[in-house]
Scaffold this motif. Sequence first.
Motif, PDB file in Angstrom:
ATOM      1  N   VAL A  25     -16.809 -14.671 -53.592  1.00  0.00           N
ATOM      2  CA  VAL A  25     -15.922 -15.305 -52.613  1.00  0.00           C
ATOM      3  C   VAL A  25     -15.379 -14.261 -51.641  1.00  0.00           C
ATOM      4  O   VAL A  25     -15.240 -14.528 -50.437  1.00  0.00           O
ATOM      5  CB  VAL A  25     -14.776 -16.045 -53.326  1.00  0.00           C
ATOM      6  N   LEU A  26     -15.057 -13.062 -52.142  1.00  0.00           N
ATOM      7  CA  LEU A  26     -14.606 -11.985 -51.260  1.00  0.00           C
ATOM      8  C   LEU A  26     -15.656 -11.670 -50.200  1.00  0.00           C
ATOM      9  O   LEU A  26     -15.343 -11.532 -49.007  1.00  0.00           O
ATOM     10  CB  LEU A  26     -14.286 -10.737 -52.082  1.00  0.00           C
ATOM     11  N   PHE A  27     -16.916 -11.557 -50.624  1.00  0.00           N
ATOM     12  CA  PHE A  27     -17.990 -11.287 -49.665  1.00  0.00           C
ATOM     13  C   PHE A  27     -18.096 -12.412 -48.634  1.00  0.00           C
ATOM     14  O   PHE A  27     -18.338 -12.171 -47.443  1.00  0.00           O
ATOM     15  CB  PHE A  27     -19.326 -11.124 -50.394  1.00  0.00           C
ATOM     16  N   LEU A  28     -17.896 -13.649 -49.086  1.00  0.00           N
ATOM     17  CA  LEU A  28     -17.959 -14.792 -48.172  1.00  0.00           C
ATOM     18  C   LEU A  28     -16.801 -14.776 -47.176  1.00  0.00           C
ATOM     19  O   LEU A  28     -16.981 -15.094 -45.994  1.00  0.00           O
ATOM     20  CB  LEU A  28     -17.938 -16.096 -48.963  1.00  0.00           C
ATOM     21  N   ILE A  29     -15.610 -14.422 -47.637  1.00  0.00           N
ATOM     22  CA  ILE A  29     -14.455 -14.354 -46.739  1.00  0.00           C
ATOM     23  C   ILE A  29     -14.696 -13.303 -45.666  1.00  0.00           C
ATOM     24  O   ILE A  29     -14.430 -13.532 -44.473  1.00  0.00           O
ATOM     25  CB  ILE A  29     -13.171 -14.035 -47.536  1.00  0.00           C
ATOM     26  N   ALA A  30     -15.213 -12.135 -46.080  1.00  0.00           N
ATOM     27  CA  ALA A  30     -15.492 -11.073 -45.112  1.00  0.00           C
ATOM     28  C   ALA A  30     -16.538 -11.528 -44.096  1.00  0.00           C
ATOM     29  O   ALA A  30     -16.403 -11.278 -42.889  1.00  0.00           O
ATOM     30  CB  ALA A  30     -15.965  -9.817 -45.836  1.00  0.00           C
ATOM     31  N   THR A  31     -17.576 -12.218 -44.564  1.00  0.00           N
ATOM     32  CA  THR A  31     -18.624 -12.710 -43.663  1.00  0.00           C
ATOM     33  C   THR A  31     -18.077 -13.780 -42.728  1.00  0.00           C
ATOM     34  O   THR A  31     -18.396 -13.812 -41.528  1.00  0.00           O
ATOM     35  CB  THR A  31     -19.798 -13.284 -44.470  1.00  0.00           C
ATOM     36  N   THR A  32     -17.239 -14.657 -43.258  1.00  0.00           N
ATOM     37  CA  THR A  32     -16.674 -15.728 -42.446  1.00  0.00           C
ATOM     38  C   THR A  32     -15.758 -15.187 -41.362  1.00  0.00           C
ATOM     39  O   THR A  32     -15.663 -15.758 -40.271  1.00  0.00           O
ATOM     40  CB  THR A  32     -15.922 -16.729 -43.339  1.00  0.00           C
ATOM     41  N   SER A  33     -15.069 -14.080 -41.639  1.00  0.00           N
ATOM     42  CA  SER A  33     -14.205 -13.489 -40.610  1.00  0.00           C
ATOM     43  C   SER A  33     -15.028 -13.078 -39.392  1.00  0.00           C
ATOM     44  O   SER A  33     -14.579 -13.196 -38.247  1.00  0.00           O
ATOM     45  CB  SER A  33     -13.449 -12.288 -41.182  1.00  0.00           C
ATOM     46  N   ILE A  34     -16.254 -12.620 -39.630  1.00  0.00           N
ATOM     47  CA  ILE A  34     -17.158 -12.274 -38.528  1.00  0.00           C
ATOM     48  C   ILE A  34     -17.654 -13.542 -37.838  1.00  0.00           C
ATOM     49  O   ILE A  34     -17.771 -13.600 -36.610  1.00  0.00           O
ATOM     50  CB  ILE A  34     -18.338 -11.443 -39.061  1.00  0.00           C
ATOM     51  N   ALA A  35     -17.928 -14.582 -38.632  1.00  0.00           N
ATOM     52  CA  ALA A  35     -18.401 -15.848 -38.067  1.00  0.00           C
ATOM     53  C   ALA A  35     -17.352 -16.470 -37.150  1.00  0.00           C
ATOM     54  O   ALA A  35     -17.695 -17.069 -36.117  1.00  0.00           O
ATOM     55  CB  ALA A  35     -18.757 -16.810 -39.195  1.00  0.00           C
ATOM     56  N   VAL A  36     -16.082 -16.356 -37.509  1.00  0.00           N
ATOM     57  CA  VAL A  36     -15.015 -16.896 -36.673  1.00  0.00           C
ATOM     58  C   VAL A  36     -15.013 -16.203 -35.312  1.00  0.00           C
ATOM     59  O   VAL A  36     -14.905 -16.849 -34.260  1.00  0.00           O
ATOM     60  CB  VAL A  36     -13.648 -16.724 -37.373  1.00  0.00           C
ATOM     61  N   LEU A  37     -15.138 -14.876 -35.320  1.00  0.00           N
ATOM     62  CA  LEU A  37     -15.195 -14.124 -34.065  1.00  0.00           C
ATOM     63  C   LEU A  37     -16.392 -14.551 -33.219  1.00  0.00           C
ATOM     64  O   LEU A  37     -16.277 -14.737 -31.999  1.00  0.00           O
ATOM     65  CB  LEU A  37     -15.278 -12.629 -34.363  1.00  0.00           C
ATOM     66  N   ALA A  38     -17.552 -14.697 -33.875  1.00  0.00           N
ATOM     67  CA  ALA A  38     -18.758 -15.078 -33.150  1.00  0.00           C
ATOM     68  C   ALA A  38     -18.624 -16.491 -32.561  1.00  0.00           C
ATOM     69  O   ALA A  38     -19.042 -16.748 -31.431  1.00  0.00           O
ATOM     70  CB  ALA A  38     -19.968 -14.996 -34.074  1.00  0.00           C
ATOM     71  N   PHE A  39     -18.050 -17.405 -33.327  1.00  0.00           N
ATOM     72  CA  PHE A  39     -17.904 -18.785 -32.871  1.00  0.00           C
ATOM     73  C   PHE A  39     -17.031 -18.852 -31.620  1.00  0.00           C
ATOM     74  O   PHE A  39     -17.405 -19.466 -30.613  1.00  0.00           O
ATOM     75  CB  PHE A  39     -17.285 -19.625 -33.991  1.00  0.00           C
ATOM     76  N   PHE A  40     -15.853 -18.214 -31.682  1.00  0.00           N
ATOM     77  CA  PHE A  40     -14.964 -18.267 -30.530  1.00  0.00           C
ATOM     78  C   PHE A  40     -15.448 -17.389 -29.381  1.00  0.00           C
ATOM     79  O   PHE A  40     -15.036 -17.583 -28.231  1.00  0.00           O
ATOM     80  CB  PHE A  40     -13.543 -17.878 -30.945  1.00  0.00           C
ATOM     81  N   GLY A  41     -16.327 -16.422 -29.678  1.00  0.00           N
ATOM     82  CA  GLY A  41     -16.928 -15.655 -28.601  1.00  0.00           C
ATOM     83  C   GLY A  41     -17.812 -16.521 -27.725  1.00  0.00           C
ATOM     84  O   GLY A  41     -17.904 -16.325 -26.505  1.00  0.00           O
ATOM     85  N   ARG A  42     -18.475 -17.516 -28.347  1.00  0.00           N
ATOM     86  CA  ARG A  42     -19.337 -18.429 -27.587  1.00  0.00           C
ATOM     87  C   ARG A  42     -18.592 -19.650 -27.095  1.00  0.00           C
ATOM     88  O   ARG A  42     -18.848 -20.163 -26.009  1.00  0.00           O
ATOM     89  CB  ARG A  42     -20.532 -18.868 -28.452  1.00  0.00           C
TER      90      ARG A  42
END
Length: 506
Positions: free
Chosen positions: A386-403
């Motif tokens: 779950v920790l690895f998923l949270i870290a990955t999701t934090s990047i996904a949030v940035l990518a989503f709002f970047g687009r």
Amino acid sequence: MSLSAPPARPSPVTARLAADRLGVPAVLFFVLSAATPLTVVAGVITTGYAATGLIGIPLAFLLVGLVLGLFSIGYVSMARHVANPGGFYSYVAQGVGRPFGVGAAWVALLAYNALQVGLYGAIGAATGPLLDQWFGVASPWWTIALVAWPVTAVLGVRRVDLNGHVLAVLLLAEVAIIMVYNLGSLTHPADGRYSYEALTPDNLFGPGVGAILVLAVLGFVGFEAAVVFSEESRDPRRTVRTATYLSVVVIAVLYALSAWAMTVAAGGDRIVDVSRTEGTEVVFNQASAHLGQTLADLGHALFATSIVAAMISFHNTTARYMFALGRERVLPASLGRAARTSGAPRTASLCQSAIGLTVIIAYAITGADPVIHLFYWAGTSGGLGVLFLIATTSIAVLAFFGRYPHDERLWRRLIAPSAAAIALAVVAVLAIGNVATLLGIPDDHPLAWAVPTGYLGAAVAGIAWGLVLRRIRPDVYATIGLGARSASALYGPAHRHAVPRTQVSR
């Protein structure tokens, strides 16, 4: 409700969970029950003191709470645009890309199943001594697990709000006894004076700080599950946001207060030795000394019920991940079926129950230690996932709002998520370097490399499957991570532009 589309277009999802069933309190009960407060207070905190020799754990919980609070800002902001019980899966799919979303889904299934089935090992160890002490009944751990299993299985196919009512009772009792214990410890300081050493940075940042920070993060596992219930919530945007923020604050304050109260009762200079000697009994022994044996026994009983609450919560979370993947045909479509009357993810829930029963039987036959080899190893490994998923999701949030910045403020879509992503990346690296310490095994033990390698393998396999779907099932590939409401927005005439059309082709 069944949604359909013209044959020329990708078919949207064909099932939905029951809507408008959960308010903020119910979602909060699911989230906090998964965090298993009494288990963390009795086990994780004392393990941290004993394993690292550092007493700065109260401060560690506050720092981790701050980091996860920053993460939650972007996380719940994205939840306003993505309503999907797939949670991390859907966020990564829509933020980083569909193949990576499937990779995250594989990791999530592995992690949440490990967390859920690991609890079957704990329930026997927690309940067995009580049955022997109170009734003179000696029961193997697996018989107790087999009693808890149908309770979890039956509730899994019932209305989600019924599960919420059960969790409310169990969780409120659990938190109440923790606060009573804290009051007892704080009103009986060792040597008649209060110790504040555990709240100073000097007692946190030393050899072993990496393990402490990772343990603190593992204590929060469950807070992220509010988005999993977004489809079943009343006013999902408000419910998910409020429940997530409240859970982070409540967990951080409760754990920090409990960890500090232990040092006050034992003495800051003695808490490490006490934890190494008494282990998970520290908090109960302090309660017995300050409040009486009856309250200590009540705490042991609530410790057992807290495990049941966590089993119910994680079962519901895992089943909804399976449901989301089945509904979008990433897994067999049968998993994406909801019960007509209860609106629960019936097939996915039954599948999760079958996995739990198989694990109980396997461990009973092999005679493996249910506490170390099932609860501790599986639970800690699941928390790491779950920790690895949270870290990955934090990047996904940035990518989503970047687009797709939508109307989100800079603080919500960039500044807070960026700070959280950096901090979580550091914690994830520390976790990989401290796997052996966290699992309580030698550095050369096979599990020390098998756990991170297993998650990497699951992620790679999921990404590969996503790429295969893009080639052989473009209709399935097009719906990855969209969820029922997003699919409706894409194909429904009233809300055709609610989700950016560019997301369909990514």
